[in-house]
Design a protein around this motif. Structure first.
Motif, PDB file in Angstrom:
ATOM      1  N   UNK A  97      -9.660  49.047  49.646  1.00  0.00           N
ATOM      2  CA  UNK A  97     -10.486  48.006  48.682  1.00  0.00           C
ATOM      3  C   UNK A  97      -9.418  46.796  48.528  1.00  0.00           C
ATOM      4  N   UNK A  98      -9.856  45.397  48.607  1.00  0.00           N
ATOM      5  CA  UNK A  98      -8.706  44.304  48.586  1.00  0.00           C
ATOM      6  C   UNK A  98      -9.263  43.244  47.497  1.00  0.00           C
ATOM      7  N   UNK A  99     -10.853  42.997  47.210  1.00  0.00           N
ATOM      8  CA  UNK A  99     -11.401  42.082  46.513  1.00  0.00           C
ATOM      9  C   UNK A  99     -12.380  42.530  45.411  1.00  0.00           C
ATOM     10  N   UNK A 100     -12.549  41.999  44.525  1.00  0.00           N
ATOM     11  CA  UNK A 100     -13.517  41.894  43.263  1.00  0.00           C
ATOM     12  C   UNK A 100     -14.453  40.895  43.046  1.00  0.00           C
ATOM     13  N   UNK A 130      -4.942  44.455  37.300  1.00  0.00           N
ATOM     14  CA  UNK A 130      -4.523  45.829  37.447  1.00  0.00           C
ATOM     15  C   UNK A 130      -4.552  46.833  38.556  1.00  0.00           C
ATOM     16  N   UNK A 131      -5.677  46.268  39.588  1.00  0.00           N
ATOM     17  CA  UNK A 131      -5.620  47.266  40.705  1.00  0.00           C
ATOM     18  C   UNK A 131      -5.301  46.271  41.949  1.00  0.00           C
ATOM     19  N   UNK A 132      -4.544  45.291  41.692  1.00  0.00           N
ATOM     20  CA  UNK A 132      -4.191  44.267  42.645  1.00  0.00           C
ATOM     21  C   UNK A 132      -5.038  43.695  43.845  1.00  0.00           C
ATOM     22  N   UNK A 133      -6.454  43.280  43.148  1.00  0.00           N
ATOM     23  CA  UNK A 133      -7.509  42.784  43.982  1.00  0.00           C
ATOM     24  C   UNK A 133      -7.432  41.290  43.810  1.00  0.00           C
ATOM     25  N   UNK A 134      -7.937  40.674  44.997  1.00  0.00           N
ATOM     26  CA  UNK A 134      -8.218  39.242  45.042  1.00  0.00           C
ATOM     27  C   UNK A 134      -9.411  39.018  44.252  1.00  0.00           C
ATOM     28  N   UNK A 135      -9.568  38.314  42.990  1.00  0.00           N
ATOM     29  CA  UNK A 135     -10.037  38.001  41.778  1.00  0.00           C
ATOM     30  C   UNK A 135     -11.334  36.631  42.311  1.00  0.00           C
ATOM     31  N   UNK A 154      -1.681  37.912  51.671  1.00  0.00           N
ATOM     32  CA  UNK A 154      -0.484  37.605  50.635  1.00  0.00           C
ATOM     33  C   UNK A 154      -0.544  38.787  49.827  1.00  0.00           C
ATOM     34  N   UNK A 155      -1.685  39.422  49.320  1.00  0.00           N
ATOM     35  CA  UNK A 155      -1.394  40.244  48.139  1.00  0.00           C
ATOM     36  C   UNK A 155      -0.724  41.633  49.015  1.00  0.00           C
ATOM     37  N   UNK A 156      -1.301  41.820  49.970  1.00  0.00           N
ATOM     38  CA  UNK A 156      -0.937  43.165  50.674  1.00  0.00           C
ATOM     39  C   UNK A 156       0.772  43.051  50.917  1.00  0.00           C
ATOM     40  N   UNK A 157       1.052  41.900  51.511  1.00  0.00           N
ATOM     41  CA  UNK A 157       2.575  41.781  51.748  1.00  0.00           C
ATOM     42  C   UNK A 157       3.137  41.921  50.475  1.00  0.00           C
TER      43      UNK A 157
END
Length: 480
Positions: free
Chosen positions: A124-127, A142-147, A476-479
């Motif tokens: 899961x990567x986006x919200x 909090x959960x490191x998701x693309x907003x 970018x967030x994953x890296x």
């Protein structure tokens, strides 16, 4: 109710609409569009919305509204969350209490659910959440998701809320005696009259729970990664361009079901009456469709005057009349013998599939509350509008329809309604001298929508750009 589907490598998006039907509909269509572009989706409805939809479609509470979408190969999982109230709680009658719950109680339930989903699905990567939610950034961070904030109304409405501080400074909002002169200082808005602001920006009491939600939501939206809007670049180009100087904003509308046919996913909160057989008996463009949406309330007096106007107009009509249009504890409000007197040319139903009805060739006009979904759908079907805004963005939407785009007229324009006035304006819309001009204008608007959605049209390009930018942000967030 969750369904863990196949491809674990798909970018995975959580989606949560505001728990009102006018917001759920475009969210569902967006979920299908994203899933059709290779994304895995987990769609979250409140338990109450889920219960209303499944009950309206004669299913028990375990039904998954996306089961048909999955059968067609789309990776959409579905789950529900409590809004903090029992199912039997009347959210319409206890509106402010319900809104307080959305502000203070729902976020804790969402937080727990998102944590559980992320633990089970690390991909899961986006919200994607409705702009009116005040806690999106807290959850995403909090959960490191693309907003991603999804705005389901016109860009004009967004930008007016976004610049509430300017309205306040200039004395057009939240002052003891709001100014009544033209507003000409909002970036991307040439000019707007105070009467065309959303109802909450015209209100004398600006300390209500809805105002607190709006203030917090428009603080929070400044922190998001992307804003996507259910509008069209060409319809609101200056407004969107001004917003794009501050944020990555993408106009990707209108977000309709594929082919503008009844959606494969149920979204209606009420059982839908079948109207096609009745419409088949009526001449081309002879029927006025009347509906005031799924949420706003009207006064008993206004409903009675509209009924009188329909009666004396002698025009064929379908009137979608929610039992709670006045209030959920006042359901008898039509004039005596009204239904008897309109037999043959008038059909009253509690709810219907609007897309099915307004796309029928017998429909020639729409008396509407000016909800944004209704406006976009009407343009698509070449239907001119008779405008009777009741609440929130509907007053601002009316300005776009009547003053800017000239695809409709006012029912009463803030003046008291009379049956005679209703009759007169129905005739103007359906068969008056200006009727052809409104039809021509709405046909031009339909072309704009069609072109925007076509390959390399503005909405198509914007959607693809949004997807590309989102994928870059995910990496970018994953890296990081």
């Amino acid at each position: 109710m969750e369904n863990n589907s196949n491809d674990q490598n798909n970018p995975h998006i959580l989606m949560i609409p505001y728990p009102l039907q006018g917001h759920v509909i475009p969210f569902v269509h967006l979920a299908i569009k994203l899933a059709s572009n290779g994304f895995a989706i987990t769609f979250i409805n409140t338990l109450f919305i889920h219960h209303q939809i499944t009950r309206a479609h004669s299913h028990d509470g375990t039904h998954d509204i996306f089961s048909q979408a999955r059968k067609s190969g789309l990776d959409i999982r579905y789950t529900t969350v409590s809004d903090g109230f029992p199912l039997g709680f009347d959210r319409s009658l206890n509106h402010d209490q319900f809104m307080e719950g959305l502000l203070h109680v729902l976020p804790a339930h969402i937080d727990q659910l998102v944590r559980d989903i992320v633990e089970m699905n690390p991909e899961v990567s986006c919200f994607v959440s409705d702009t009116f939610f005040v806690w999106s950034s807290m959850i995403a961070n909090k959960y490191n998701l693309v907003n991603i904030s999804f705005w389901t109304e016109p860009a004009l409405v967004f930008t007016l809320y976004y610049h509430m501080d300017l309205l306040r400074i200039h004395g057009h909002f939240d002052s003891a005696d709001n100014r009544k002169d033209t507003i000409d200082y909002i970036p991307g808005v040439a000019a707007i009259e105070p009467k065309d602001l959303m109802s909450y920006l015209q209100a004398a009491d600006t300390k209500t729970v809805v105002h607190r939600i709006i203030y917090k939501a428009f603080e929070d939206v400044r922190k998001v990664d992307f804003i996507i809007c259910n509008t069209v670049q060409e319809l609101e180009s200056e407004t969107i361009s001004a917003l794009q100087k501050k944020h990555p904003v993408f106009a990707i509308g209108p977000i309709f079901p594929s082919g503008f046919t009844k959606s494969i996913v149920a979204t209606s909160l009420w059982s839908e009456s079948e109207c096609t057989q009745w419409l088949n008996t009526k001449p081309h463009s002879s029927v006025l469709y009347v509906s005031f949406g799924s949420y706003a309330h009207a006064s008993k007096e206004d409903m009675q005057e509209i009924a009188l106007g329909l009666l004396v107009s002698e025009v064929n009509f379908i009137w979608v009349l929610r039992p709670d249009i006045v209030s959920s504890d006042e359901t008898q409000f039509l004039p005596v013998d009204f239904e008897e007197n309109i037999k043959g040319r008038g059909l009253i139903v509690p709810w219907c599939c609007q897309i099915d009805v307004i796309s029928h060739p017998a429909i020639g006009g729409f008396l509407t509350h000016c909800g944004w979904n209704s406006i976009l759908e009407s343009i698509w079907c070449n239907i001119p509008l008779l405008c009777f805004p009741l609440l929130t963005d509907q007053f601002t939407n009316r300005k776009l329809v009547v003053d800017d785009w000239k695809i409709g007229i006012n029912l009463c324009d803030n003046k008291p309604i009379t049956g005679e006035n209703v009759r007169e304006n129905i005739h103007r819309l359906m068969s008056g001298k200006s009727s052809e001009e409104w039809r021509k204008n709405v046909s031009g608007m339909r072309n704009i929508l069609e072109n925007a959605l076509s390959k390399d049209g503005s909405s198509d390009k914007n959607f693809n750009q949004f997807i590309n930018d989102m994928k870059v942000k995910i990496l970018k967030k994953r890296i990081a």
